[in-house]
Design a protein around this motif. Structure first.
Motif, PDB file in Angstrom:
ATOM      1  N   LYS A  37      -3.979   8.088   1.815  1.00 15.48           N
ATOM      2  CA  LYS A  37      -2.622   8.394   2.641  1.00 15.48           C
ATOM      3  C   LYS A  37      -2.491   7.284   3.652  1.00 15.48           C
ATOM      4  O   LYS A  37      -1.547   6.522   3.603  1.00 15.48           O
ATOM      5  CB  LYS A  37      -2.707   9.742   3.175  1.00 15.48           C
ATOM      6  N   THR A  42      -1.041   5.166  -0.638  1.00 17.98           N
ATOM      7  CA  THR A  42      -0.586   5.242  -2.163  1.00 17.98           C
ATOM      8  C   THR A  42       0.049   6.616  -2.377  1.00 17.98           C
ATOM      9  O   THR A  42       0.955   6.690  -3.139  1.00 17.98           O
ATOM     10  CB  THR A  42      -1.851   4.926  -2.912  1.00 17.98           C
ATOM     11  N   THR A  43      -0.638   7.789  -1.894  1.00 16.00           N
ATOM     12  CA  THR A  43      -0.159   9.102  -2.072  1.00 16.00           C
ATOM     13  C   THR A  43      -0.476  10.103  -0.941  1.00 16.00           C
ATOM     14  O   THR A  43      -1.498   9.679  -0.395  1.00 16.00           O
ATOM     15  CB  THR A  43      -0.734   9.539  -3.390  1.00 16.00           C
TER      16      THR A  43
END
Length: 113
Positions: A37, A42-43
């Motif tokens: 994160k 990215t996510t």
């Protein structure tokens, strides 16, 4: 010692061991999630999932520590170290191994025919 007494003594430590290991794995997942994160950006899925999982396992570890401490009559210092082990990442594994090496062996259960 009867079989039920041995099972009663083993059960709290078994639950403590499982929660200590699970709590450490959830810490690892949360750390990976935070890396994804905040570093790679990215996510957020790892933090979302492992944050919730780790929170639940953190509470379960605290409860299991107090349960086994009462069942095995731990000293106040051992209880405090056990509870404090939940804070730094992966320390529950170290504490669990330390306690496992120092707890008295359960008496063997007599064979029944």
């Amino acid at each position: 010692m009867e079989t039920s007494e041995v099972e009663t003594k083993v059960q709290p430590f078994r639950i403590f061991r499982i929660t200590a290991i699970a709590e450490a794995f959830s810490w690892t997942g949360l750390l990976v999630g935070m890396f994804l994160k905040y570093v790679t950006e990215t996510t957020e899925a790892g933090v979302w999932l492992f944050g919730r999982l780790h929170g639940a396992l953190f509470i379960a570890y605290l409860v299991a520590t107090l349960w086994v401490a009462r069942a095995e009559r731990w000293s106040l210092w051992r209880v405090l170290f056990g509870l404090a082990a939940s804070i730094p990442p992966l320390t529950t594994l170290i504490f669990e191994r330390w306690v496992a090496k120092r707890r008295p062996a359960a008496e063997p259960v007599a064979a029944t025919a």
